[in-house]
Design an enzyme around this catalytic site. Structure first.
Site, short mmCIF file in Angstrom:
data_model
loop_
_atom_site.label_atom_id
_atom_site.label_comp_id
_atom_site.label_asym_id
_atom_site.label_seq_id
_atom_site.Cartn_x
_atom_site.Cartn_y
_atom_site.Cartn_z
N ASN A 38 41.05 48.00 -3.17
CA ASN A 38 40.50 49.25 -2.26
C ASN A 38 40.82 49.00 -1.15
OD1 ASN A 38 37.80 49.63 -3.81
ND2 ASN A 38 39.12 50.93 -4.07
N HIS A 73 43.19 47.27 0.54
CA HIS A 73 44.35 47.50 1.46
C HIS A 73 44.87 49.09 2.65
CE1 HIS A 73 46.99 50.66 -0.89
NE2 HIS A 73 45.67 50.55 -1.62
N ARG A 74 43.30 49.77 1.48
CA ARG A 74 43.07 50.99 3.10
C ARG A 74 42.37 51.53 3.32
NH1 ARG A 74 43.35 52.45 -2.24
NH2 ARG A 74 41.79 54.16 -2.82
N LYS A 77 29.61 50.89 -1.62
CA LYS A 77 30.38 51.32 -0.02
C LYS A 77 29.84 51.90 0.60
CE LYS A 77 35.29 51.65 -3.14
NZ LYS A 77 36.33 52.97 -3.15
N ASP A 117 37.90 62.52 -3.42
CA ASP A 117 39.30 62.51 -3.79
C ASP A 117 39.46 63.36 -5.33
OD1 ASP A 117 37.96 60.83 -5.69
OD2 ASP A 117 40.13 59.41 -5.18
N ASN A 118 38.28 63.80 -5.71
CA ASN A 118 38.34 64.91 -6.62
C ASN A 118 38.02 65.79 -6.98
OD1 ASN A 118 35.15 65.23 -7.76
ND2 ASN A 118 36.19 62.84 -7.29
N CYS A 156 44.68 57.89 -6.59
CA CYS A 156 45.30 57.40 -5.87
C CYS A 156 45.17 56.23 -6.87
CB CYS A 156 44.57 56.52 -4.72
SG CYS A 156 44.11 58.02 -3.31
N CYS A 185 30.85 83.06 -1.05
CA CYS A 185 30.81 82.72 0.62
C CYS A 185 31.15 84.75 1.19
CB CYS A 185 32.33 82.55 1.82
SG CYS A 185 33.64 83.13 1.87
N CYS A 206 48.37 51.33 -22.14
CA CYS A 206 47.97 52.47 -20.79
C CYS A 206 47.04 51.16 -20.39
CB CYS A 206 47.94 53.80 -21.17
SG CYS A 206 46.31 53.97 -21.45
#
Ligand SMILES: [Zn+2]
Length: 463
Positions: free
Chosen positions: A125, A127-128, A141, A185-186, A255, A318, A417
């Site tokens: 994580n 690196h960004r 986090k 991110d989901n 990511c 809404c 994988c």
């Protein structure tokens, strides 16, 4: 080696002591600042106040000194800074977007910042996600980010929420704040946050970053709650107005699956903080990314703002006649999980699955075919000796070739994988077309390369 471990251990212990002292200092400073404010409230007029009738804002000496460079801006001024100091912002996700957003909001002096994240810091994580340090590996986090931004500004209140935001806790947490930043991110969390912001009447500043692309927009804007547009009935779209149907789980990217260039979430997260500050100081909706989306591609540095659909008068949540009136189960709605790490597909029968240790034995036979279905970039990073790279999208296109290869091969055809999900999908594509007599040859390695690194080759990189 012993000497290296000894010094590393000493540094760990010193850092732990440093953390304890930082916490102690933060508590003392916070206590001191609030007692100063209380004195000011009782005596002189140096506290940050808004007289609702005459709109006369004042700032204490420390705030003028600290924030002078932004107070100089005509768009902020003393009144804008006082609003920033009184504002409460909730950041959901302390990753690539949440880190820069939190840094700039803390630096600008947002009075209260809440940070939500259930996840822990991993070395991949950092690196960004630049609020976290190597020493924070395995630390929650939200906690790590909160600690870092407290050290940027001890005048603000920072609350970490070490939970997975869901339908049971979202309203209780978000109702304490004025603005919400979607730094996740989901799909399930995007729908959850949008519905939450409609129900709680909060603006939602939504960012995303993947590969070399970033996007930014503002959902759930309501003029009647905004200091400048208050007299208007205008309302911007929510996420459902624009995306009424969730994307198929296959179309989603993350990511950790597809990669991301570190500066992309850095820029988008920074711009999320900018939109939040603009909302707080009272910029009108036309100056915010309401009904508009910024799309940036750092590949050729193109940046455009596209028009989004306006609010849908028939929107399920809404509109004036909503069919959804409370938060729902968003993982069921999106048919995907909010926690990527726990995704554990089981789509093959036991006879077509093997363990990492069983694969190790099978590889002793020259007739075993090992097909690694990760992307070429991942395969180049690390692979098992003797494996062939068959990225999963090639399996589909070259299925005839693969069927022939399998039928002609005497030994097992093993798919692998990273985590053991895509390999099952690839194996199933083959099994669906393969004659019964050859089906026993097809195997999927459970747990993928993560399991290989855990049970067979401890030196194999885990990413
Ligand atoms: Zn809507």
């Amino acid at each position: 080696m012993d000497q290296i471990q000894k010094v590393e251990q000493e540094i760990l212990e010193l850092r732990q002591k440093l953390r304890e002292k930082e916490d102690e200092l933060y508590a003392l400073k916070l206590n001191y600042h609030s007692s100063q404010s209380a004195q000011a409230h009782n005596g002189d007029e140096s506290q940050i106040t808004e007289e609702t009738t005459i709109k006369q804002w004042t700032l204490p000496k420390w705030a003028i000194e600290r924030y002078s460079r932004q107070i100089l801006l005509r768009e902020i001024g003393v009144a804008g800074q006082a609003r920033i100091c009184a504002a409460k912002v909730l950041i959901v996700g302390a990753g690539g977007l949440g880190c820069p957003a939190a840094m700039y909001l803390a630096g600008a002096g947002v009075g209260e910042i809440g940070i939500v994240d259930y996840d822990t810091v991993e070395i991949s994580n950092i690196h960004r996600q630049l609020l976290h340090r190597e020493i924070d590996t395995d630390v929650n986090k939200a906690e790590s980010a909160a600690r870092a931004i407290r050290s940027i500004n001890s005048h603000i209140k920072v609350t970490p929420y070490k939970v997975q935001l869901d339908s049971t806790n979202a309203i209780q947490i978000a109702s304490k704040y004025d603005v919400v930043l979607d730094c996740t991110d989901n799909a399930p969390t995007r729908y959850l946050l949008s519905d939450l912001c409609v129900l709680a009447k909060l603006p939602l500043i939504s960012g995303s970053a993947l590969k070399l692309e970033g996007q930014l927009t503002v959902y759930c804007y309501r003029a009647d709650l905004h200091s400048v547009d208050k007299s208007s009935t205008y309302r911007g779209p929510c996420y459902r107005c624009v995306f009424s149907v969730p994307p198929s789980p296959d179309a989603l990217g993350s990511c950790s699956q597809h990669g991301v260039a570190p500066p992309v979430p850095g820029v988008i997260g920074t711009l999320q903080a900018t939109e939040a500050l603009k909302f707080i100081i009272g910029h009108p909706s036309r100056n915010l990314l309401v009904e508009r989306m910024l799309i940036m591609d750092v590949d050729d540095m193109s940046c455009k703002v596209v028009q989004l659909r306006p609010r849908n008068p028939m929107c399920a949540i809404c509109s004036d006649t909503p069919t959804i009136t409370q938060l729902i189960d968003y993982e069921v709605f999106c048919k995907t999980q909010a926690k990527e790490k726990e995704l554990d597909l089981k789509i093959l029968p036991p006879m077509n699955r093997i363990t990492a240790v069983e694969l190790q034995t099978l590889l002793l036979s020259k007739s075993t075919l090992l097909l690694d279905v990760r992307s070429a970039a991942e395969f180049d990073m690390c692979n098992i000796d003797g494996a062939d790279n068959w990225p999963i999208d090639y399996v589909d296109r070259r299925l005839e070739e693969l069927l022939k290869k399998t039928e002609e091969n005497d030994g097992a055809v093993v798919f692998i994988c990273r985590r053991g999900n895509d390999s099952q999908i690839a194996a199933k594509m083959l099994l669906d077309k393969l004659p019964e007599a050859h089906r026993h040859k097809v195997k999927d390695m459970e747990g993928g390369l993560h399991a290989w690194a855990k049970y067979v080759d401890k030196d194999f990189p885990v990413y």
